[in-house]
Design an enzyme around this catalytic site. Structure first.
Site, short mmCIF file in Angstrom:
data_model
loop_
_atom_site.label_atom_id
_atom_site.label_comp_id
_atom_site.label_asym_id
_atom_site.label_seq_id
_atom_site.Cartn_x
_atom_site.Cartn_y
_atom_site.Cartn_z
CB SER A 94 49.12 41.88 37.28
OG SER A 94 50.44 41.62 36.84
CB SER A 147 53.28 41.43 35.24
OG SER A 147 53.58 41.43 36.62
CE LYS A 191 51.42 38.12 37.52
NZ LYS A 191 52.53 39.07 37.55
#
Length: 502
Positions: A335, A138, A141
């Site tokens: 997230s 993640s 992102k």
């Protein structure tokens, strides 16, 4: 009549009163003596006991702690960086490397790569395979955040509209990219639920009544803004079944969750239709008092979505989302995979590309290159980090964090509040609580990344000398469930927070 004698000059009643007074005076005198005696005895005893209640004398005040090293007692509305002194000492590479190397060790299998840079100058202070492509989870992102802020702009809002349908009595609910819709009234002070379907329904009924519409209404759904497969074929079926992500649509409630308060577990597999059915219910409720009915069932409309625009479509009502900056920060804090994928597609649409997975990955790469962050060597399979085929280096992440914290584009500064704060917010709220990492609580601010064999942490910290440092640590091939790997990441970041590494 009572007779008095010469030997008893006082009447009986008066005699009794005097006797009572004398007895009381005698007792009062005794009490006074006893009280005085007790006071004399209790004073030294009190002096002995008092320290147990009031404590010892306070120690001499400790030297003042620099503001950037003070853990906050509470969270402010914004957690961005205050002005820093550019003349603060840059730590030495040798000292930083020694401290990070001592703690950044894999627990079992796998390896960690990483990089630490001085934010203002870009000087490399630690480099372990920093140019090597890694599965970032993640942390990806962060790249999507940059692309969304640059392509859409931090103040942009997505519109969910209701338009007159192609036939009489039809209304079309058109998705414009807001997947944080709430079922009820619009909540202006919130990000999730900023735009509410109940508010949209009420406005629609007002517009219909004003135009003289009567009878039964039929709701159609236009979710054609996105194209391509709604599910990325690179995502594992188990992740979809577990609710890590869901088929992508340009409108949804609660970021494609059944309940905004439940952020785990299965998601609706047709989030757009679920939102349209909720809108039809709210429209039915709002129209009942006005004599308007709503037909059961919702059908998809073949018409063009509002972004492309149907010039002949008459917009009846609309609601607007929270700003892109607010959504980016929510995406980073929580997230949120679904929100990340949506922002990537909307960034692609704003850049003139297709609202698809390929459009999103191409737009993220293009926006990074335009921001001066070389991205051609990246492999991007998705824009949320769930795919195991993504490849990004620690060096590329530190350059992204540099761009956000201290780069020339002020729009990227809007992502600062999205970095979770160690021990306090977002995906770092339950970390940095043991003796080896608690010194980083409230000071380290970083995006987490977690897959079965992948852990990552990329962010920034102001060290003990007041110097802003950016870092990225990425572990691949790690032993699943080995607790020491996450601790190793947190210890490395904590070492930077306490660094007076000259």
């Amino acid at each position: 009549m009572t007779k008095t004698t010469g030997t008893d000059p006082l009447p009986d009643r008066l005699r009794r009163a005097v006797a009572t007074g004398q007895a009381g005076l005698h007792r009062t005198w005794q009490h006074a003596v006893l009280t005085a005696l007790l006071v004399v005895l209790l004073i030294p005893a009190a002096l002995l006991v008092a320290p147990g209640f009031i404590g010892p004398e306070p120690p001499a005040p400790a030297p003042p702690v620099p503001a950037w090293q003070q853990a906050p007692a509470s969270l402010s509305g914004g957690q961005g960086l205050s002005d820093l002194d550019p003349s603060a000492v840059v730590p030495s590479r040798e000292s930083v490397t020694a401290q990070v190397e001592a703690v950044l060790k894999a627990d079992g299998g796998g390896t960690f790569t990483g990089m630490v840079q001085d934010a203002l100058t870009g000087q490399v202070l630690f480099d372990r395979g920093g140019a090597e492509g890694r599965v970032p989870a993640s942390n990806l992102k962060l790249l999507t955040a940059v692309a969304a802020l640059r392509s859409l702009g931090p103040n942009h809002r997505f519109r969910t509209q209701v338009a007159a349908g192609p036939a009489a009595g039809q209304v079309v609910l058109a998705g414009g990219g807001d997947v944080l819709l709430g079922a009820g009234e619009s909540a202006d002070g919130q990000v999730m639920g900023h735009a509410g379907l109940a508010t949209l329904a009420a406005r629609t009924i007002e517009a219909l009544l004003a135009s003289g519409v009567t009878g039964e209404l039929k709701v159609l759904l236009d979710d054609s803004l996105f194209s391509g497969p709604p599910l990325n074929p690179a995502w594992q079926e188990g992740d979809v079944a577990a609710g890590e992500v869901a088929p992508l649509f340009p409108l949804a409630m609660n970021s494609a969750r059944f309940n905004a308060a439940v952020t785990a577990g299965p998601r609706p597999q047709d989030a757009a239709m679920a939102a349209a059915e909720e809108f039809a219910f709210r429209l039915r409720t709002a129209g009942a008092a006005a004599g308007l009915t709503v037909a059961a069932g919702v059908e998809r409309s073949p018409g063009a979505a509002q972004a492309g625009g149907d010039a002949d479509r008459t917009v009846l009502a609309e609601v607007e989302s929270a700003t892109v900056a607010e959504q980016v920060n929510l995406m980073l804090q929580a997230s949120d995979n679904y929100l990340a994928e949506t922002l990537g597609r909307m960034a692609a649409v704003a850049a003139g590309g297709p609202g698809s997975n390929d459009g999103a990955t191409a737009t993220v790469r293009a926006q990074l290159n335009e921001a001066g962050i070389p991205a051609d060597a990246m492999t991007l399979i998705d824009v949320c980090g769930l795919a195991m085929g993504n490849q990004v280096s620690a060096r590329q992440f530190t350059e992204v964090v540099r761009a956000i914290t201290s780069g020339p584009d002020p729009a990227l500064r809007e992502a600062l509040d999205g970095f979770p704060v160690a021990g306090l917010t977002g995906t770092l709220d339950t970390r940095y609580g043991d003796g080896s990492t608690e010194a980083g609580a409230g000071l380290v601010r970083a995006k987490t990344g977690t897959l079965n064999t992948v852990l990552a942490l990329s962010g920034y910290v102001v060290d003990a000398d007041g110097r802003l440092l950016v870092f990225s640590f990425i572990g691949n091939g790690l032993t699943p469930g080995a607790a020491g790997n996450r601790t190793a990441l947190d210890r490395a970041a904590t070492a930077l927070a306490g660094c007076g590494c000259r």
